[in-house]
Design an enzyme around this catalytic site. Structure first.
Site, PDB file in Angstrom:
ATOM      1  N   HIS A 189      -3.064  10.914   0.630  1.00 18.68           N
ATOM      2  CA  HIS A 189      -2.522  10.702   1.971  1.00 18.68           C
ATOM      3  C   HIS A 189      -1.946  12.043   2.427  1.00 18.68           C
ATOM      4  O   HIS A 189      -0.749  12.196   2.637  1.00 18.68           O
ATOM      5  CB  HIS A 189      -1.476   9.581   1.952  1.00 18.68           C
ATOM      6  CG  HIS A 189      -1.269   8.908   3.275  1.00 18.68           C
ATOM      7  ND1 HIS A 189      -1.394   7.549   3.468  1.00 18.68           N
ATOM      8  CD2 HIS A 189      -0.940   9.412   4.490  1.00 18.68           C
ATOM      9  CE1 HIS A 189      -1.145   7.240   4.734  1.00 18.68           C
ATOM     10  NE2 HIS A 189      -0.860   8.365   5.380  1.00 18.68           N
ATOM     11  N   ASN A 216      -7.492   1.755   9.731  1.00 14.78           N
ATOM     12  CA  ASN A 216      -6.174   1.971  10.326  1.00 14.78           C
ATOM     13  C   ASN A 216      -6.373   1.979  11.831  1.00 14.78           C
ATOM     14  O   ASN A 216      -7.159   2.790  12.350  1.00 14.78           O
ATOM     15  CB  ASN A 216      -5.584   3.322   9.910  1.00 14.78           C
ATOM     16  CG  ASN A 216      -5.286   3.410   8.412  1.00 14.78           C
ATOM     17  OD1 ASN A 216      -5.477   2.459   7.667  1.00 14.78           O
ATOM     18  ND2 ASN A 216      -4.814   4.566   7.982  1.00 14.78           N
ATOM     19  N   ARG A 246       0.856  -1.184   0.000  1.00 10.96           N
ATOM     20  CA  ARG A 246       0.000   0.000   0.000  1.00 10.96           C
ATOM     21  C   ARG A 246       0.892   1.234   0.000  1.00 10.96           C
ATOM     22  O   ARG A 246       1.654   1.449   0.940  1.00 10.96           O
ATOM     23  CB  ARG A 246      -0.914  -0.010   1.235  1.00 10.96           C
ATOM     24  CG  ARG A 246      -1.760   1.213   1.330  1.00 10.96           C
ATOM     25  CD  ARG A 246      -2.786   1.213   2.456  1.00 10.96           C
ATOM     26  NE  ARG A 246      -3.315   2.558   2.480  1.00 10.96           N
ATOM     27  CZ  ARG A 246      -3.258   3.398   3.509  1.00 10.96           C
ATOM     28  NH1 ARG A 246      -2.803   2.994   4.678  1.00 10.96           N
ATOM     29  NH2 ARG A 246      -3.708   4.636   3.387  1.00 10.96           N
ATOM     30  N   GLU A 301      -3.628  -0.229   8.092  1.00 10.16           N
ATOM     31  CA  GLU A 301      -2.434   0.206   8.833  1.00 10.16           C
ATOM     32  C   GLU A 301      -2.553  -0.267  10.264  1.00 10.16           C
ATOM     33  O   GLU A 301      -3.627  -0.184  10.869  1.00 10.16           O
ATOM     34  CB  GLU A 301      -2.321   1.747   8.929  1.00 10.16           C
ATOM     35  CG  GLU A 301      -1.809   2.435   7.713  1.00 10.16           C
ATOM     36  CD  GLU A 301      -1.726   3.957   7.893  1.00 10.16           C
ATOM     37  OE1 GLU A 301      -1.557   4.441   9.036  1.00 10.16           O
ATOM     38  OE2 GLU A 301      -1.846   4.650   6.874  1.00 10.16           O
ATOM     39  N   TYR A 331      -4.559   2.119  15.637  1.00 14.55           N
ATOM     40  CA  TYR A 331      -3.371   2.324  16.464  1.00 14.55           C
ATOM     41  C   TYR A 331      -3.639   2.185  17.956  1.00 14.55           C
ATOM     42  O   TYR A 331      -2.851   1.594  18.670  1.00 14.55           O
ATOM     43  CB  TYR A 331      -2.719   3.690  16.157  1.00 14.55           C
ATOM     44  CG  TYR A 331      -2.031   3.666  14.815  1.00 14.55           C
ATOM     45  CD1 TYR A 331      -0.746   3.161  14.683  1.00 14.55           C
ATOM     46  CD2 TYR A 331      -2.695   4.079  13.657  1.00 14.55           C
ATOM     47  CE1 TYR A 331      -0.122   3.081  13.440  1.00 14.55           C
ATOM     48  CE2 TYR A 331      -2.085   3.997  12.416  1.00 14.55           C
ATOM     49  CZ  TYR A 331      -0.798   3.498  12.315  1.00 14.55           C
ATOM     50  OH  TYR A 331      -0.192   3.404  11.087  1.00 14.55           O
ATOM     51  N   GLU A 369      -7.528   8.401   6.225  1.00 13.02           N
ATOM     52  CA  GLU A 369      -7.778   9.028   7.520  1.00 13.02           C
ATOM     53  C   GLU A 369      -8.334  10.451   7.449  1.00 13.02           C
ATOM     54  O   GLU A 369      -7.690  11.406   7.895  1.00 13.02           O
ATOM     55  CB  GLU A 369      -6.503   9.019   8.373  1.00 13.02           C
ATOM     56  CG  GLU A 369      -6.010   7.612   8.651  1.00 13.02           C
ATOM     57  CD  GLU A 369      -4.913   7.556   9.706  1.00 13.02           C
ATOM     58  OE1 GLU A 369      -4.417   8.618  10.121  1.00 13.02           O
ATOM     59  OE2 GLU A 369      -4.559   6.438  10.116  1.00 13.02           O
TER      60      GLU A 369
HETATM   61  C1  FCB Z   1      -1.357   7.221  10.603  1.00  9.69           C
HETATM   62  C2  FCB Z   1      -0.987   7.754   9.229  1.00  9.69           C
HETATM   63  C3  FCB Z   1       0.344   7.285   8.733  1.00  9.69           C
HETATM   64  C4  FCB Z   1       1.376   7.209   9.844  1.00  9.69           C
HETATM   65  C5  FCB Z   1       0.834   6.486  11.048  1.00  9.69           C
HETATM   66  C6  FCB Z   1       1.812   6.349  12.178  1.00  9.69           C
HETATM   67  O1  FCB Z   1      -2.252   8.082  11.209  1.00  9.69           O
HETATM   68  O2  FCB Z   1      -1.961   7.370   8.278  1.00  9.69           O
HETATM   69  O3  FCB Z   1       0.729   8.128   7.685  1.00  9.69           O
HETATM   70  O4  FCB Z   1       1.873   8.440  10.112  1.00  9.69           O
HETATM   71  O5  FCB Z   1      -0.306   7.129  11.503  1.00  9.69           O
END
Ligand code: FCB
Length: 458
Positions: A123, A290, A79, A365, A292, A168
């Protein structure tokens, strides 16, 4: 005995991700126009260490080496994002053939390595001339975005296997337009809401433009995570509910249900909102998440001071709710809590909310930043990153065992790179970059990932 590796169904797609401004460099080459990130990074005190993406990991020139690293890793997909200002330097008007040529070469290189190209169209690198006209606050941008999608789709649609018009939109809205700690650095608070609507509308139009150009397998890469109330007191529960509406459902409801989650938000949007929602809800072939971290939110404390700063929390001050520390979890070196069950919860909350309306999910992600040591004898020990991916993949495998249709996982990121406002201090890569020499050194997590993919049934 625990299984040595997480176990996934046959056909599960393994990938790694990156984004143009974070890796390419070559900002003045082959007719590329300026983006909001060129402007933002040139301003004092915006980015840690005054860093910019002018060179980054020099992927523009070293893409063959990076594709070889992806091939040896064993991933089925890569990607990457296409830099809008390389394709349409002024954001609107003439297409720059040399910009398209670069992605043509990259895509061919990927195909030759048997890696499916998965392209993001936006992006975060809005062409600066469009930002000068209002950027995502102005409605005009949506048509320029669709034209750009057409140009890319017509050139690469025969080889790109997955498409994501947006990455995002929540972060662009919150950090870029509401708070101002990302490009374009505007601090509009709730006046940033039109940026939500225009990104989503642009996404719908770009999806239609890509399909008209013959492209298939179109989705999004949208950031989501659970919002946990600080306590079970009513005020905290309401605060968490409001926050999850703003950071999760505000983005996915229009795409998947064709409506805004609450009437007040629909009323705050510009333009013929009902008509636009029909475009926004153009069916998607997949929904990319995505993930985190989770966020803990409570009711605002009774003090007049600013809301406490919690690392990574997407929340402006002065609201009736505020972020609280996520306690009981280890954190990465970026300060983000490591909570793999949050990934399982995220995909389940999507499955519960959207049921039959939810297309297959891909995790587009997930990853972590640790301040790895410099390589010694070609070796970078990063057990914490292995533990992150291992635990998140095990949580994801449980969600799949629960019956949730998750089809793939893209590690963020293949290499260390320019981490936006944090510059080069944060390292998310499976491959270490020595920025002085551009030397690439696979970390232990790269070899772990390689072995894990090799052990899968498929
Ligand atoms: C996400 C982004 C990516 C990267 C990660 C750590 O929010 O999409 O570009 O910076 O965080």
């Amino acid at each position: 005995m625990p299984q040595p590796f997480p176990d996934f169904p046959a056909g599960f797609l393994w990938g790694a991700a990156s984004a143009a401004y974070q890796v390419e460099g070559a900002v003045d080459e082959d007719g590329r126009g300026r983006s909001v990130w060129d402007t933002f990074t040139a301003q004092p005190d915006r980015v840690v260490g005054g860093a910019t993406g002018a060179v980054a990991t020099d992927h523009y020139h070293r893409y063959r080496e990076d594709v070889a690293l992806l091939r040896d890793l064993g991933v089925g997909a890569y990607r990457f994002s296409i830099a809008w200002p390389r394709i349409v330097p002024d954001g609107k008007g003439p297409v720059n053939a040399k910009g398209l040529d670069f992605y043509d070469r990259l895509v061919d290189e990927l195909c030759a390595a048997d890696i499916a190209p998965a392209a993001t169209l936006f992006h975060w690198d809005t062409p600066q001339p469009l930002e000068d006209d209002g950027g995502w606050i102005s409605r005009d941008i949506v048509h320029h975005f669709a034209d750009y999608a057409t140009a890319v789709g017509e050139r690469l649609g025969d080889r790109v296997r997955m498409w994501m018009p947006l990455n995002e939109p929540v972060v662009v809205t919150m950090f870029g337009y509401a708070l101002g700690n990302h490009a374009p650095g505007r601090a509009l608070g709730f006046e940033a809401l039109p940026a939500v609507h225009h990104q989503l509308l642009g996404h719908g139009l770009a999806t239609q433009a890509l399909r008209a150009a013959g492209c298939s397998t179109i989705g999004i890469a949208s950031n989501h995570g659970p919002v946990w109330p600080a306590s079970d007191a009513d005020a905290d529960m309401t605060a968490a509910e409001t926050y999850t509406t703003l950071v999760n459902w505000l983005f996915s409801d229009p795409l998947l249900r064709g409506r805004y989650p609450v009437d007040e938000l629909a009323e705050a949007m510009p333009g013929p909102v009902d008509e636009d929602l029909e475009v926004i809800s153009t069916p998607l072939d997949f929904f990319g998440i995505n993930y985190y971290q989770p966020t803990v939110v409570g009711a605002a404390s009774a003090t007049d001071g600013p809301a406490p700063v919690v690392e990574g929390a997407l929340l402006p001050p002065g609201l009736p709710f505020e972020p609280r520390p996520v306690v009981g979890y280890q954190t990465t070196d970026f300060g983000w809590p490591v909570a793999p069950e949050g990934l399982r919860e995220t995909v389940s909350m999507f499955a519960d909310r959207y049921g039959e309306d939810l297309p297959p999910i891909y995790i587009t992600e997930s990853g972590c930043s640790y301040h790895d040591p410099d390589p010694v004898d070609g070796h970078v020990p990063d057990q914490a990153r292995i533990d992150y991916h291992d635990s998140h993949l095990r949580a994801l495998a449980e969600a799949i065992a629960d019956g949730i249709d998750v089809r793939g996982y893209f590690a963020w990121s293949i290499t260390d790179n320019f981490e936006w406002a944090a510059g080069y201090a944060e390292r998310f890569g499976l491959v270490h970059i020595d920025y002085a020499t551009q030397r690439r050194t696979p970390k232990d997590s790269y070899y772990w990932f390689q072995e894990m993919i090799g052990k899968q049934a498929g």
